[in-house]
Design a protein around this motif. Sequence first.
Motif, PDB file in Angstrom:
ATOM      1  N   ALA A 124      11.436  24.866  27.806  1.00 23.67           N
ATOM      2  CA  ALA A 124      10.055  24.532  27.480  1.00 23.67           C
ATOM      3  C   ALA A 124      10.005  23.172  26.787  1.00 23.67           C
ATOM      4  CB  ALA A 124       9.445  25.599  26.577  1.00 23.67           C
ATOM      5  N   HIS A 154       5.125  30.225  22.035  1.00 25.44           N
ATOM      6  CA  HIS A 154       5.511  29.465  23.226  1.00 25.44           C
ATOM      7  C   HIS A 154       5.819  30.384  24.398  1.00 25.44           C
ATOM      8  CE1 HIS A 154       5.635  25.532  21.277  1.00 25.44           C
ATOM      9  NE2 HIS A 154       6.012  26.199  20.205  1.00 25.44           N
ATOM     10  N   GLN A 202       4.401  22.228  28.048  1.00 25.87           N
ATOM     11  CA  GLN A 202       3.400  22.969  27.286  1.00 25.87           C
ATOM     12  C   GLN A 202       2.557  22.024  26.436  1.00 25.87           C
ATOM     13  OE1 GLN A 202       5.549  25.947  25.015  1.00 25.87           O
ATOM     14  NE2 GLN A 202       5.609  27.340  26.761  1.00 25.87           N
ATOM     15  N   SER A 248       7.425  21.093  24.745  1.00 21.24           N
ATOM     16  CA  SER A 248       6.131  21.122  24.071  1.00 21.24           C
ATOM     17  C   SER A 248       5.804  19.742  23.509  1.00 21.24           C
ATOM     18  CB  SER A 248       6.156  22.143  22.924  1.00 21.24           C
ATOM     19  OG  SER A 248       4.973  22.043  22.151  1.00 21.24           O
ATOM     20  N   ARG A 289      -1.471  25.351  25.102  1.00 22.90           N
ATOM     21  CA  ARG A 289      -1.216  26.715  25.578  1.00 22.90           C
ATOM     22  C   ARG A 289      -2.502  27.550  25.548  1.00 22.90           C
ATOM     23  NH1 ARG A 289       2.503  25.607  21.878  1.00 22.90           N
ATOM     24  NH2 ARG A 289       1.862  27.265  20.461  1.00 22.90           N
ATOM     25  N   ALA A 322       1.849  27.323  31.865  1.00 25.15           N
ATOM     26  CA  ALA A 322       2.789  26.878  30.836  1.00 25.15           C
ATOM     27  C   ALA A 322       3.775  27.968  30.463  1.00 25.15           C
ATOM     28  CB  ALA A 322       2.020  26.430  29.588  1.00 25.15           C
TER      29      ALA A 322
END
Length: 276
Positions: A85, A30, A67, A87, A70, A77
Motif C-alpha cells: 500500500a 488502511h 491510497q 499512502s 480512503r 484502494a
Amino acid sequence: MTARADPLLDALSGLPPGALRLGADVGAGHARDMSMTPGVLLRPGSTAEVALMLAACNDLRRPVVVQGGRTGLAGGASPREGEVALSLERMRDLTEADPLTSTIIAEAGVTLQRVQEAASAGGLRLAIDIGSRGSATIGGVIACNAGGIRVISHGMMRQHVLGLEAVLADGTILSRLGTLVKDNTGTDLKHLFIGTEGTLGVVTRAVLALSPEPADLAMAYCALGRLVDARGVLQSLQARFGRRLSAFEFIEARVHAAACAFGAVSPVPEGQGPTP
C-alpha cells in the motif's frame, strides 16, 4: 515472506522515519472496503520519495495499491495479499491561493476541504464539491475524476486541473505545473492521469483552477411524490437559470427517512413530504 527476508525493505532501508510501516503498525484504517491490512505500508513525504518507492517496487515486481483519503466504496484502494500500500497521507503541502492566476497548488494528500478553505480565504473557490470533502484528498479526487454535487454547472474534476505532477511505475517523474489556462506548449499529458485511478501513474501534486466566489446563493428543498416530477423541476430550473443552477440533488424517500432516523433534521414538516 517474512519482513526480515523481504528485499523491498532492504531497497528502502534509507527512508526517513514515518515513511515505512510494517505489520501491526500499519493500522486497520488502511484496510477499508472489507480488504486485508497490507503487510507493508509506504508513506512518502515528497514526490522524490514516491519515485524511490515505486522504482523499488517495480524492480522487484511488487504490486502497489495507491491510497488517498480512503473514502471510496468500490474497493479501488483495497490491498490484496502480497500487495504494497502506498499512502499519500503525508503529502499535505498547500500554497496560498494566487489572486493573479486564480490558482492554487496542492499535494496529493491535501483534503478537498483544506483547498476550499484556502481558496475562500483569498476570495476564490474550487467549484468541485463532494460530501466527503473533509477526508477525500486531491490526489484521489483527480485519480477518479470526481464530479460532485456541482457537476451540472462546473463539470468534472478534469475541468479544474491546469497542471500536475505524477510518478510512473518505474519512478520517472513527470512534472508540468503550469498555471496558464491557454497553454498549447506541447502534448497535454495530464489527461492521461485524470480519471485513470492510478493505473498509469501516481499523481503527487496539482495546479487547480479557482473561480470567484458567487455573490449570493439560494437553496430550495422540494418534497415531490414522483421521480418524474423531479425531472420536470430540474428542466424548469435549467430553462430559467441556465448555468447559474450549480447543483441539483435527488434524495429518495427511503434514504431521506433513514437519514432522519440517524438524527438529520428534515426541512419538510412531518407528514407533508413523500413517504417510503
